[in-house]
Design a protein around this motif. Structure first.
Motif, PDB file in Angstrom:
ATOM      1  N   UNK A 129      50.850  60.925  37.435  1.00 55.24           N
ATOM      2  CA  UNK A 129      49.629  61.418  36.796  1.00 55.24           C
ATOM      3  C   UNK A 129      48.388  60.613  37.169  1.00 55.24           C
ATOM      4  N   UNK A 130      48.554  59.341  37.541  1.00 56.74           N
ATOM      5  CA  UNK A 130      47.375  58.476  37.677  1.00 56.74           C
ATOM      6  C   UNK A 130      47.732  57.161  38.368  1.00 56.74           C
ATOM      7  N   UNK A 131      46.758  56.600  39.068  1.00 57.91           N
ATOM      8  CA  UNK A 131      46.862  55.266  39.657  1.00 57.91           C
ATOM      9  C   UNK A 131      45.818  54.367  38.990  1.00 57.91           C
ATOM     10  N   UNK A 132      46.226  53.164  38.605  1.00 57.19           N
ATOM     11  CA  UNK A 132      45.287  52.162  38.091  1.00 57.19           C
ATOM     12  C   UNK A 132      45.324  50.969  39.030  1.00 57.19           C
ATOM     13  N   UNK A 133      44.173  50.521  39.468  1.00 62.38           N
ATOM     14  CA  UNK A 133      44.121  49.429  40.443  1.00 62.38           C
ATOM     15  C   UNK A 133      43.360  48.235  39.898  1.00 62.38           C
ATOM     16  N   UNK A 134      43.723  47.057  40.401  1.00 59.40           N
ATOM     17  CA  UNK A 134      42.989  45.835  40.104  1.00 59.40           C
ATOM     18  C   UNK A 134      42.026  45.562  41.244  1.00 59.40           C
ATOM     19  N   UNK A 164      42.540  47.754  56.682  1.00 62.51           N
ATOM     20  CA  UNK A 164      43.579  48.644  57.201  1.00 62.51           C
ATOM     21  C   UNK A 164      44.782  48.665  56.270  1.00 62.51           C
ATOM     22  N   UNK A 165      45.139  47.518  55.720  1.00 62.52           N
ATOM     23  CA  UNK A 165      46.230  47.467  54.740  1.00 62.52           C
ATOM     24  C   UNK A 165      45.912  48.364  53.551  1.00 62.52           C
ATOM     25  N   UNK A 166      44.714  48.225  52.998  1.00 58.23           N
ATOM     26  CA  UNK A 166      44.343  49.012  51.831  1.00 58.23           C
ATOM     27  C   UNK A 166      44.214  50.500  52.162  1.00 58.23           C
ATOM     28  N   UNK A 167      43.752  50.805  53.353  1.00 54.17           N
ATOM     29  CA  UNK A 167      43.636  52.211  53.762  1.00 54.17           C
ATOM     30  C   UNK A 167      45.014  52.872  53.770  1.00 54.17           C
ATOM     31  N   UNK A 168      45.985  52.188  54.357  1.00 55.45           N
ATOM     32  CA  UNK A 168      47.331  52.746  54.460  1.00 55.45           C
ATOM     33  C   UNK A 168      48.013  52.804  53.108  1.00 55.45           C
ATOM     34  N   UNK A 169      47.877  51.757  52.313  1.00 53.51           N
ATOM     35  CA  UNK A 169      48.528  51.745  51.000  1.00 53.51           C
ATOM     36  C   UNK A 169      47.942  52.809  50.089  1.00 53.51           C
ATOM     37  N   UNK A 170      46.630  52.989  50.128  1.00 51.25           N
ATOM     38  CA  UNK A 170      45.992  54.016  49.295  1.00 51.25           C
ATOM     39  C   UNK A 170      46.481  55.403  49.680  1.00 51.25           C
ATOM     40  N   UNK A 171      46.529  55.664  50.967  1.00 47.78           N
ATOM     41  CA  UNK A 171      46.999  56.974  51.437  1.00 47.78           C
ATOM     42  C   UNK A 171      48.431  57.234  50.998  1.00 47.78           C
ATOM     43  N   UNK A 172      49.300  56.247  51.150  1.00 47.34           N
ATOM     44  CA  UNK A 172      50.710  56.436  50.811  1.00 47.34           C
ATOM     45  C   UNK A 172      50.923  56.582  49.305  1.00 47.34           C
ATOM     46  N   UNK A 173      50.220  55.790  48.514  1.00 44.85           N
ATOM     47  CA  UNK A 173      50.394  55.896  47.066  1.00 44.85           C
ATOM     48  C   UNK A 173      49.941  57.261  46.562  1.00 44.85           C
ATOM     49  N   UNK A 174      48.855  57.773  47.113  1.00 40.03           N
ATOM     50  CA  UNK A 174      48.411  59.113  46.733  1.00 40.03           C
ATOM     51  C   UNK A 174      49.396  60.177  47.208  1.00 40.03           C
ATOM     52  N   UNK A 175      49.804  60.090  48.459  1.00 36.42           N
ATOM     53  CA  UNK A 175      50.668  61.126  49.024  1.00 36.42           C
ATOM     54  C   UNK A 175      52.027  61.165  48.333  1.00 36.42           C
ATOM     55  N   UNK A 176      52.699  60.009  48.264  1.00 33.89           N
ATOM     56  CA  UNK A 176      54.015  59.967  47.642  1.00 33.89           C
ATOM     57  C   UNK A 176      53.907  60.160  46.129  1.00 33.89           C
ATOM     58  N   UNK A 177      52.838  59.641  45.538  1.00 35.84           N
ATOM     59  CA  UNK A 177      52.651  59.803  44.108  1.00 35.84           C
ATOM     60  C   UNK A 177      52.435  61.253  43.714  1.00 35.84           C
ATOM     61  N   UNK A 178      51.639  61.971  44.482  1.00 38.11           N
ATOM     62  CA  UNK A 178      51.398  63.389  44.188  1.00 38.11           C
ATOM     63  C   UNK A 178      52.696  64.185  44.279  1.00 38.11           C
ATOM     64  N   UNK A 179      53.485  63.910  45.317  1.00 41.24           N
ATOM     65  CA  UNK A 179      54.762  64.623  45.477  1.00 41.24           C
ATOM     66  C   UNK A 179      55.731  64.319  44.339  1.00 41.24           C
ATOM     67  N   UNK A 197      41.190  59.886  46.914  1.00 39.52           N
ATOM     68  CA  UNK A 197      42.486  60.538  46.995  1.00 39.52           C
ATOM     69  C   UNK A 197      42.646  61.660  45.982  1.00 39.52           C
ATOM     70  N   UNK A 198      43.844  62.239  45.963  1.00 43.21           N
ATOM     71  CA  UNK A 198      44.092  63.441  45.154  1.00 43.21           C
ATOM     72  C   UNK A 198      44.414  63.135  43.692  1.00 43.21           C
ATOM     73  N   UNK A 199      44.864  61.922  43.391  1.00 46.07           N
ATOM     74  CA  UNK A 199      45.234  61.575  42.022  1.00 46.07           C
ATOM     75  C   UNK A 199      44.075  60.885  41.295  1.00 46.07           C
ATOM     76  N   UNK A 200      43.987  61.049  39.970  1.00 47.13           N
ATOM     77  CA  UNK A 200      42.985  60.309  39.199  1.00 47.13           C
ATOM     78  C   UNK A 200      43.215  58.803  39.332  1.00 47.13           C
TER      79      UNK A 200
END
Length: 248
Positions: free
Chosen positions: A90-95, A71-86, A121-124
């Motif tokens: 250009x891109x998210x890199x994850x460990x 649930x933590x990762x679900x919410x963080x992924x959604x927010x990083x994509x949403x706020x990042x797109x706005x 998500x919407x970002x590469x």
């Protein structure tokens, strides 16, 4: 040089990522609750991402329970994509962790879901899968009850956080995206968690007893080498012993 935001900037890996970025001359935006940025509630996230070109996501859940971590990762992924797109990111890199594609339970299964959630998500998205950290061994010893630490005799190829951070920054800032398979980083020496823990335990005055690890999630997969690096993985030092020798 680029402007990068680091989610989980004060964590075990995040601190090293921030250091590597700063040493290489990048502009760094550390994102953590300590800096007033919460990637779960979204507090401060829009402001932090203003003008940011790239996000490195090393934020993690503090416990191993699968449902809560997912649930933590679900919410963080959604927010990083949403706020990042706005924000025009250009891109998210994850460990991530080597072997998560095989995981069926526990924290590793949550990280498997994390990869899938970010990729949908919407970002590469670029992913680096790492072996367990040298620093993880001390955490295992801290979790012991009593004067004896019972450690699983399961194969590992431990890697230093600093080494992972350097590889993660390389991946995030590379001009070309990597092709398949997903890149991996691991240490240079195969050992067991129990062997590594015994070396650290000797320094701390803690007796370490090796056990078969059968109570751990996906222990059979681990015992069969499922969480060891693939043939294409990059192997980089220091070894656990070398790393231990330079610790204060």
């Amino acid at each position: 040089m680029s402007k990068l935001a680091v989610a989980g900037a004060t964590g075990r890996l995040g601190r090293h990522v921030v250091d590597v970025l700063a040493e290489r001359g990048h502009q760094v935006v550390p994102m953590s609750r300590a800096s007033g940025v919460d990637i779960i509630t979204g507090q401060g996230l829009a402001e932090a991402l203003a003008g940011v070109e790239l996000i490195i996501d090393v934020a993690s859940w503090h416990a191993s329970e699968q449902e809560a971590a997912t649930e933590f990762f679900r919410t963080s992924a959604r927010n990083l994509h949403e706020y990042g797109r706005k924000a025009g990111v250009a891109q998210i890199t994850m460990a991530s962790i080597i072997g998560v594609d095989l995981a069926t339970a526990g924290f590793l299964a949550a990280k498997k879901a994390h990869e899938e959630l970010l990729l949908s998500g919407s970002l590469p998205v670029r992913i680096l899968r790492a072996a367990q950290f040298h620093e993880f061994v001390g955490q295992l010893l801290d979790w012991r009850q009593g004067d004896v630490a019972y450690m699983p005799v399961l194969p590992a190829q431990l890697v230093a956080c600093r080494t992972v951070a350097e590889e993660l920054v390389d991946l995030a800032t590379a001009l070309d995206a990597p092709g398949a398979p997903i890149p991996e980083i691991a240490g240079p020496r195969k050992e067991t968690l129990a062997e590594a823990a015994a070396l650290l335990g000797a320094r701390r005055g803690i007796k370490v007893v090796g056990v078969d690890g059968s109570g751990m999630p996906d222990a059979e997969i681990a015992a069969n080498g499922g969480f060891l690096p693939s043939p294409h993985a990059k192997l980089a030092g220091p070894t656990f012993q070398e790393w231990l020798d330079i610790q204060p």
